[in-house]
Motif scaffolding. Structure first.
Motif, PDB file in Angstrom:
ATOM      1  N   SER A  11     -15.029  23.617 -18.715  1.00 17.08           N
ATOM      2  CA  SER A  11     -15.607  23.157 -17.448  1.00 17.08           C
ATOM      3  C   SER A  11     -14.968  21.852 -17.002  1.00 17.08           C
ATOM      4  O   SER A  11     -14.719  21.647 -15.811  1.00 17.08           O
ATOM      5  CB  SER A  11     -17.121  22.966 -17.577  1.00 17.08           C
ATOM      6  OG  SER A  11     -17.759  24.185 -17.779  1.00 17.08           O
ATOM      7  N   LEU A  30     -13.088  21.171 -13.551  1.00 15.58           N
ATOM      8  CA  LEU A  30     -13.612  20.109 -12.695  1.00 15.58           C
ATOM      9  C   LEU A  30     -12.548  19.053 -12.419  1.00 15.58           C
ATOM     10  O   LEU A  30     -12.448  18.542 -11.306  1.00 15.58           O
ATOM     11  CB  LEU A  30     -14.836  19.463 -13.351  1.00 15.58           C
ATOM     12  CG  LEU A  30     -15.535  18.375 -12.544  1.00 15.58           C
ATOM     13  CD1 LEU A  30     -16.025  18.901 -11.202  1.00 15.58           C
ATOM     14  CD2 LEU A  30     -16.699  17.798 -13.347  1.00 15.58           C
ATOM     15  N   THR A  32     -15.845  10.440  -7.790  1.00 20.26           N
ATOM     16  CA  THR A  32     -16.562  11.382  -8.647  1.00 20.26           C
ATOM     17  C   THR A  32     -16.463  10.950 -10.099  1.00 20.26           C
ATOM     18  O   THR A  32     -15.422  10.482 -10.558  1.00 20.26           O
ATOM     19  CB  THR A  32     -15.972  12.802  -8.497  1.00 20.26           C
ATOM     20  OG1 THR A  32     -15.992  13.158  -7.108  1.00 20.26           O
ATOM     21  CG2 THR A  32     -16.736  13.822  -9.295  1.00 20.26           C
ATOM     22  N   ALA A  79     -18.150  12.387 -14.062  1.00 20.45           N
ATOM     23  CA  ALA A  79     -18.936  13.412 -14.750  1.00 20.45           C
ATOM     24  C   ALA A  79     -19.288  12.891 -16.140  1.00 20.45           C
ATOM     25  O   ALA A  79     -18.504  12.179 -16.768  1.00 20.45           O
ATOM     26  CB  ALA A  79     -18.151  14.709 -14.852  1.00 20.45           C
ATOM     27  N   ARG A 127     -25.207  20.832 -14.335  1.00 18.14           N
ATOM     28  CA  ARG A 127     -24.749  22.169 -14.721  1.00 18.14           C
ATOM     29  C   ARG A 127     -25.323  22.491 -16.095  1.00 18.14           C
ATOM     30  O   ARG A 127     -25.338  21.646 -16.983  1.00 18.14           O
ATOM     31  CB  ARG A 127     -23.225  22.229 -14.805  1.00 18.14           C
ATOM     32  CG  ARG A 127     -22.571  22.240 -13.471  1.00 18.14           C
ATOM     33  CD  ARG A 127     -21.132  22.657 -13.634  1.00 18.14           C
ATOM     34  NE  ARG A 127     -20.420  22.595 -12.374  1.00 18.14           N
ATOM     35  CZ  ARG A 127     -19.120  22.705 -12.268  1.00 18.14           C
ATOM     36  NH1 ARG A 127     -18.379  22.862 -13.343  1.00 18.14           N
ATOM     37  NH2 ARG A 127     -18.552  22.646 -11.092  1.00 18.14           N
ATOM     38  N   ILE A 158     -22.572  15.955 -12.771  1.00 24.51           N
ATOM     39  CA  ILE A 158     -21.471  15.564 -11.902  1.00 24.51           C
ATOM     40  C   ILE A 158     -22.035  14.666 -10.813  1.00 24.51           C
ATOM     41  O   ILE A 158     -22.927  15.073 -10.065  1.00 24.51           O
ATOM     42  CB  ILE A 158     -20.798  16.796 -11.263  1.00 24.51           C
ATOM     43  CG1 ILE A 158     -20.339  17.754 -12.360  1.00 24.51           C
ATOM     44  CG2 ILE A 158     -19.642  16.364 -10.370  1.00 24.51           C
ATOM     45  CD1 ILE A 158     -20.050  19.150 -11.860  1.00 24.51           C
TER      46      ILE A 158
END
Length: 170
Positions: free
Chosen positions: A49, A53, A64, A66, A149, A160
Motif C-alpha cells: 500500500s 501511495l 501529504t 501517511a 485504510r 493518510i
C-alpha cells in the motif's frame, strides 16, 4: 505513553486515554485470532500500500503524510516537507510519530477523531484543523483531512493525512 506523560497536562492525558479506551477492545478482539503468518501477510500488504501511495503522492501537489495506526510516520510527500520545514529523512524510518508534529491541542483532537472514526465506513475522510510544528517549534496552522485504510483483517492500518490548505491567520 512516555511522550504523552512528558508533554501533556493531566486533563489532556485523560482525554487521550479515554479516546484510546474506546478503540482498544475492538483492536484486541480483531487481533486475537491472528497467527504469525497473518501478521506477516498484513505487513506485506501494508508495505505494498505504501508503494502504491508513494506513486500517487508523487503526482499530487497536496501536502501529504501517511502513518501507521500507532502514529509512526511512514511516508511524506515533498509538499508536506515544504509546508512544515521537516526533511523527509527526519520523519521516515526514524520512529517519528505524527503527534510529535502537532501542537498539544491538535494531538488531543486527533486521537479523539481517530477513536470516533477508526471502525467507521472507510470511504469517508475526517476534516479538521490542526497546528503543525516546524522543527524550530514555530506553528503552522492548517486545515487537513485524514482517511483511515483498513487491512485485510479489518483493522485500521494506514492513516493518510493531507493538508489541502494552510489555515488563514487568526
Amino acid at each position: 505513553m512516555k511522550h504523552i506523560s512528558r508533554r501533556f497536562e493531566k486533563n489532556d492525558i485523560l482525554r487521550i486515554v479515554r479516546a484510546l479506551a474506546i478503540i482498544r477492545p475492538s483492536f484486541i478482539a480483531l487481533q486475537m485470532p491472528m497467527s504469525e503468518e497473518d501478521e506477516v501477510f498484513v505487513e506485506k500488504c501494508f508495505q505494498r500500500s505504501l508503494i502504491e501511495l508513494d506513486k500517487l503522492v508523487s503526482f499530487s501537489g497536496t501536502p501529504t503524510v501517511a502513518w501507521r495506526r500507532t502514529g509512526e510516520i511512514c511516508l511524506v510527500g515533498p509538499e508536506f516537507c515544504m509546508l512544515t520545514g521537516w526533511e523527509k529523512e527526519e520523519l521516515v524510518g526514524r520512529r517519528k510519530y505524527i503527534y510529535e508534529l502537532f501542537e498539544n491541542q491538535s494531538v488531543v483532537e486527533y486521537w479523539e477523531n481517530f477513536a470516533n472514526h477508526a471502525f467507521e465506513n472507510t470511504t469517508q475522510s475526517v476534516y479538521s484543523h490542526c497546528v503543525l510544528l516546524k522543527p524550530s517549534g514555530a506553528p503552522v496552522p492548517c486545515t487537513f483531512c485524514f482517511s483511515i485504510r483498513r487491512d485485510i483483517m479489518d483493522l485500521p492500518s494506514l492513516v493518510i493525512g493531507a493538508s489541502p490548505s494552510r489555515a488563514p491567520p487568526s
